[in-house]
Design a protein around this motif. Structure first.
Motif, PDB file in Angstrom:
ATOM      1  N   SER B  40       0.845  -1.201   0.000  1.00 42.50           N
ATOM      2  CA  SER B  40       0.000   0.000   0.000  1.00 42.50           C
ATOM      3  C   SER B  40       0.875   1.244   0.000  1.00 42.50           C
ATOM      4  CB  SER B  40      -0.897   0.026   1.238  1.00 42.50           C
ATOM      5  OG  SER B  40      -1.746  -1.087   1.258  1.00 42.50           O
ATOM      6  N   LEU B  41       0.614   2.134  -0.942  1.00 45.06           N
ATOM      7  CA  LEU B  41       1.309   3.418  -0.981  1.00 45.06           C
ATOM      8  C   LEU B  41       0.678   4.327   0.063  1.00 45.06           C
ATOM      9  CD1 LEU B  41       1.409   3.904  -4.873  1.00 45.06           C
ATOM     10  CD2 LEU B  41       2.940   2.553  -3.409  1.00 45.06           C
ATOM     11  N   GLN B  42       1.514   4.954   0.885  1.00 40.16           N
ATOM     12  CA  GLN B  42       0.949   5.794   1.959  1.00 40.16           C
ATOM     13  C   GLN B  42       1.817   7.026   2.196  1.00 40.16           C
ATOM     14  OE1 GLN B  42       0.738   3.198   5.391  1.00 40.16           O
ATOM     15  NE2 GLN B  42       2.946   3.162   5.667  1.00 40.16           N
ATOM     16  N   ARG B  43       2.058   7.746   1.097  1.00 42.70           N
ATOM     17  CA  ARG B  43       2.771   9.013   1.237  1.00 42.70           C
ATOM     18  C   ARG B  43       1.772  10.154   1.025  1.00 42.70           C
ATOM     19  NH1 ARG B  43       6.258  12.524  -2.634  1.00 42.70           N
ATOM     20  NH2 ARG B  43       7.078  13.972  -1.092  1.00 42.70           N
ATOM     21  N   PRO B  44       1.286  10.748   2.096  1.00 43.59           N
ATOM     22  CA  PRO B  44       0.296  11.821   1.974  1.00 43.59           C
ATOM     23  C   PRO B  44       0.917  13.028   1.278  1.00 43.59           C
ATOM     24  CG  PRO B  44       0.457  11.006   4.238  1.00 43.59           C
ATOM     25  CD  PRO B  44       1.600  10.429   3.491  1.00 43.59           C
ATOM     26  N   PRO B  45       0.110  13.829   0.602  1.00 43.31           N
ATOM     27  CA  PRO B  45      -1.335  13.624   0.511  1.00 43.31           C
ATOM     28  C   PRO B  45      -1.762  12.721  -0.645  1.00 43.31           C
ATOM     29  CG  PRO B  45      -0.723  15.738  -0.447  1.00 43.31           C
ATOM     30  CD  PRO B  45       0.545  15.131   0.066  1.00 43.31           C
ATOM     31  N   VAL B  46      -0.906  12.592  -1.715  1.00 40.90           N
ATOM     32  CA  VAL B  46      -1.410  11.939  -2.939  1.00 40.90           C
ATOM     33  C   VAL B  46      -0.447  10.900  -3.521  1.00 40.90           C
ATOM     34  CG1 VAL B  46      -2.986  13.797  -3.616  1.00 40.90           C
ATOM     35  CG2 VAL B  46      -0.560  13.922  -4.288  1.00 40.90           C
ATOM     36  N   ASN B  47       0.401  10.332  -2.650  1.00 42.84           N
ATOM     37  CA  ASN B  47       1.342   9.299  -3.115  1.00 42.84           C
ATOM     38  C   ASN B  47       2.171   9.740  -4.322  1.00 42.84           C
ATOM     39  OD1 ASN B  47       0.601   7.395  -1.131  1.00 42.84           O
ATOM     40  ND2 ASN B  47      -1.154   6.733  -2.363  1.00 42.84           N
ATOM     41  N   SER B  48       2.627  10.982  -4.286  1.00 42.52           N
ATOM     42  CA  SER B  48       3.531  11.423  -5.354  1.00 42.52           C
ATOM     43  C   SER B  48       4.813  10.608  -5.263  1.00 42.52           C
ATOM     44  CB  SER B  48       3.868  12.907  -5.191  1.00 42.52           C
ATOM     45  OG  SER B  48       2.726  13.683  -5.402  1.00 42.52           O
ATOM     46  N   LEU B  49       5.287  10.169  -6.418  1.00 47.43           N
ATOM     47  CA  LEU B  49       6.446   9.272  -6.459  1.00 47.43           C
ATOM     48  C   LEU B  49       7.737  10.079  -6.415  1.00 47.43           C
ATOM     49  CD1 LEU B  49       4.962   7.045  -9.305  1.00 47.43           C
ATOM     50  CD2 LEU B  49       5.166   6.355  -6.901  1.00 47.43           C
ATOM     51  N   ASN B  50       8.272  10.280  -5.218  1.00 43.27           N
ATOM     52  CA  ASN B  50       9.591  10.911  -5.108  1.00 43.27           C
ATOM     53  C   ASN B  50      10.638   9.823  -4.882  1.00 43.27           C
ATOM     54  OD1 ASN B  50       9.222  10.145  -2.494  1.00 43.27           O
ATOM     55  ND2 ASN B  50       9.680  12.159  -1.593  1.00 43.27           N
ATOM     56  N   LEU B  51      11.871  10.231  -4.760  1.00 41.99           N
ATOM     57  CA  LEU B  51      12.961   9.257  -4.612  1.00 41.99           C
ATOM     58  C   LEU B  51      12.727   8.307  -3.445  1.00 41.99           C
ATOM     59  CD1 LEU B  51      15.766   8.100  -5.207  1.00 41.99           C
ATOM     60  CD2 LEU B  51      16.763  10.060  -3.998  1.00 41.99           C
ATOM     61  N   GLU B  52      12.281   8.851  -2.317  1.00 40.63           N
ATOM     62  CA  GLU B  52      12.119   8.023  -1.116  1.00 40.63           C
ATOM     63  C   GLU B  52      10.987   7.011  -1.287  1.00 40.63           C
ATOM     64  OE1 GLU B  52      12.655  11.312  -1.080  1.00 40.63           O
ATOM     65  OE2 GLU B  52      14.689  11.249  -0.240  1.00 40.63           O
ATOM     66  N   LEU B  53       9.874   7.439  -1.842  1.00 45.59           N
ATOM     67  CA  LEU B  53       8.764   6.502  -2.040  1.00 45.59           C
ATOM     68  C   LEU B  53       9.162   5.403  -3.034  1.00 45.59           C
ATOM     69  CD1 LEU B  53       5.948   5.412  -1.732  1.00 45.59           C
ATOM     70  CD2 LEU B  53       5.078   7.260  -3.168  1.00 45.59           C
ATOM     71  N   LEU B  54       9.810   5.788  -4.135  1.00 50.67           N
ATOM     72  CA  LEU B  54      10.259   4.784  -5.110  1.00 50.67           C
ATOM     73  C   LEU B  54      11.221   3.789  -4.470  1.00 50.67           C
ATOM     74  CD1 LEU B  54      10.780   7.081  -8.229  1.00 50.67           C
ATOM     75  CD2 LEU B  54       9.065   5.269  -7.989  1.00 50.67           C
ATOM     76  N   THR B  55      12.102   4.288  -3.617  1.00 43.10           N
ATOM     77  CA  THR B  55      13.064   3.416  -2.936  1.00 43.10           C
ATOM     78  C   THR B  55      12.340   2.384  -2.078  1.00 43.10           C
ATOM     79  OG1 THR B  55      14.661   5.220  -2.909  1.00 43.10           O
ATOM     80  CG2 THR B  55      15.070   3.387  -1.402  1.00 43.10           C
ATOM     81  N   GLU B  56      11.301   2.830  -1.404  1.00 41.35           N
ATOM     82  CA  GLU B  56      10.565   1.889  -0.555  1.00 41.35           C
ATOM     83  C   GLU B  56       9.742   0.897  -1.391  1.00 41.35           C
ATOM     84  OE1 GLU B  56       8.504   3.242   2.846  1.00 41.35           O
ATOM     85  OE2 GLU B  56      10.094   4.632   3.486  1.00 41.35           O
TER      86      GLU B  56
END
Lengths: 280, 280, 280
Positions: B40-56
């Motif tokens: 589950s993507l859970q980066r508020p507010p809208v799960n924008s794909l930044n480096l950290e989210l992509l890494t996870e």
């Protein structure tokens, strides 16, 4: 030139400006309000694509780029034939230098039309076999008047649509439908063409087609031009590259196919049948 | 971490086990009864794909492999946005080192997701533009909640979906429909997406979507895992190879496109419009 | 030979001439009125494709060329099984020399069938899994009797359809549908196969199928043969070339996949289940 000059007064009143002053076999006009260019084929009787017509089409495509056109509508001044395809007289008992120039110009025209930066719409206001179908397939959107036919019917004449004609069709209707159509040289009715995805819209007449074409191009008004054109390039460049890298081979392959006795005989029969029709 | 800890008691009771202990921007759980993982993507507010989210995301995909997951459901904790796509702040006035790392991680994530050995299903429980659509396209099956939109709309922002985004869409809806959608940056409604084949199922809500996703993965229960995964590899490797062999060129092409004044200007306008919305 | 001799009197009366005098596992007849050849698989009980059957199919395809056949109908003498696919006994605990010869012959047969100059129609008068499906996919048109099943179901047996099997399916039903079908090893019912485009026509029985097949081939009667066959070559040569250039690699890949313990175990289980069925 006659047609262009005759039309000029009416066009000026309506905001339509004539662009291609030297053209005789095409007319290129631009709607100053919308920035949309219209390229009309006008080589009587049936817009057969010979060297001279291809040369004018190719020049007009560049002219539309140079004039920052927002889009281009490709159509015919003949409500009955969009284009009858490659001029068979260029291929029957050909002069070698001339036929080479002819094929090279056809390659150039396709490469240019297939990847114009501006959006392209074919308003197919008449029959559109073979090379006529290729021109339509190379646009981004196809609007066709009811009760006509369209298709790559080369095999029926004993010749063969080259790989880039084939690829242009596969990109629109897929491998399976293309194989079925091309081996048989099938001419689709307007209805059939719509069902298989070969065209996108059916209209009652050219006027309605032109309105719809303007509406299609208008959708891109707010799309950044450069991003749109690069997207188109990336979608189409594999197809284009496969010809660009092999133009010489493609030319030789065409010369080999078209000069075979079988092919020449088929073309001869076809020309005779056209003459017989004409004298009836 | 807060969300994960908070959920742990309830999850343990239901046989759901938390896998990604160090993750903050995603949660990775596994259903011990079925072996199906949920990312589950859970980066508020809208799960924008930044480096950290992509890494996870990338780490979680590997973790699911290491834990012998039988399948993976990709979804969002935000019932309203699946993912808003690439984080524009990574691309607007970028730091060169950071933006290179960002794009390289995006490439890596896609390559991994596109060819996981286990079956993958996107439960698209909200809007899914651009990079969000790419994630969904990379799964094997797409289930979408009604009343949302999905598409590769890059051209609208003055940027361009790179060739592997394009290929991911062409593999799902074909060349013709992709060209139409991509040049226009069209966002499909859930209904439209179903009609064109961009998604496979429409559901009323995320819960129903999850049930259907489990059912899809369950179909593979009796299929030998290794044979299935090799089949997937052979179906997808041409598409993957075209990026794997050109990662450096692809990075440079991206940098060139995104740093153009036109593109930066478009991105700037877009960020401003988002700020204006936020303050209304 | 028995079947062929037994049939000869009746066939002579109806203008059907036996061509393959030395064949035992296939019968090749030609209709002297239409020039259409019929290649019937007749290896009881289920036309499993072993080295000998493939050798006879390959020879028959060449014989049809040598006899200037105007088209070829591929069908089965068994109204119930078109072909059960590759003979599993060729792959289970294989002798290395034999299995190499087997696979090489399979490659050769496909290459030949996929690009015959004459039009080909499969009359699928029974179940058609795996290699049976491949034969059907390689024809230009597929007519299937109702109430049977067809598909590339290799994954269910723990083996993998090689890239050219996959490409043969993608060319007919596209990437998306192929991925769905192949990962699951799905067997389509006749109805499902029609809906997805895997077959072209549904008939009540083999006789009706043969009539329709003759009608399909008859459409090409007025199409110049050479132009048609070159068009087919240009439509299919990319697919064929990808195997022709890599036959050795493809052989090694097959050997590697099929000799894996997992695959051998799956095949062993499958053979046992067939034996159990047979003794019930």
């Amino acid at each position: 030139m006659a047609l262009l000059c005759f039309q000029s007064l009416r066009m000026l009143r309506s905001g339509i400006r004539c662009m291609s002053q030297n053209a005789q076999l095409v007319s290129l006009t631009v709607n100053d309000k919308t920035g949309v260019a219209t390229l009309s084929l006008q080589r009587p009787p049936v817009n057969s694509l010979n060297l001279e017509l291809l040369t004018e089409i190719s020049s007009a495509l560049t002219e539309a780029t140079d004039n920052n056109s927002r889009g281009l509508i490709l159509t015919s001044t003949n409500d009955g034939v969009f284009s009858a395809g490659l001029d068979i007289l260029e291929m029957y008992k050909p002069n070698l230098d001339r036929v080479k120039e002819f094929w090279t110009k056809l390659q150039e025209t396709w490469i240019k039309l297939y990847q114009t930066a501006y959006p392209t719409v074919a308003v197919i206001n008449g029959h559109s076999p073979a090379g006529g179908c290729l021109l339509a397939l190379s646009c981004e959107h196809r609007i066709m008047v009811k009760n006509f036919t369209i298709g790559l019917n080369e095999t029926r004449l004993g010749i063969v649509a080259p790989p880039w004609f084939i690829a242009s069709m596969v990109n629109v209707i897929g491998q399976r439908q293309s194989e079925r159509a091309l081996t048989l040289g099938h001419m689709f009715t307007t209805e059939e063409a719509k069902n298989v995805g070969l065209i996108d819209e059916i209209v009652q007449n050219k006027a309605e087609g032109t309105t719809q074409a303007e509406a299609f191009i208008q959708k891109f008004a707010k799309i950044p031009f450069q991003a749109r054109s690069l997207t188109k390039t990336w979608l189409r460049n594999k197809t284009v590259e496969s010809l660009v890298k092999n133009r010489e081979d493609d030319l030789n392959m065409f010369l080999q196919v078209v000069t075979q006795p079988n092919a020449q005989e088929s073309l001869g029969h076809y020309i005779q049948s056209l003459k017989n029709k004409a004298t009836k």
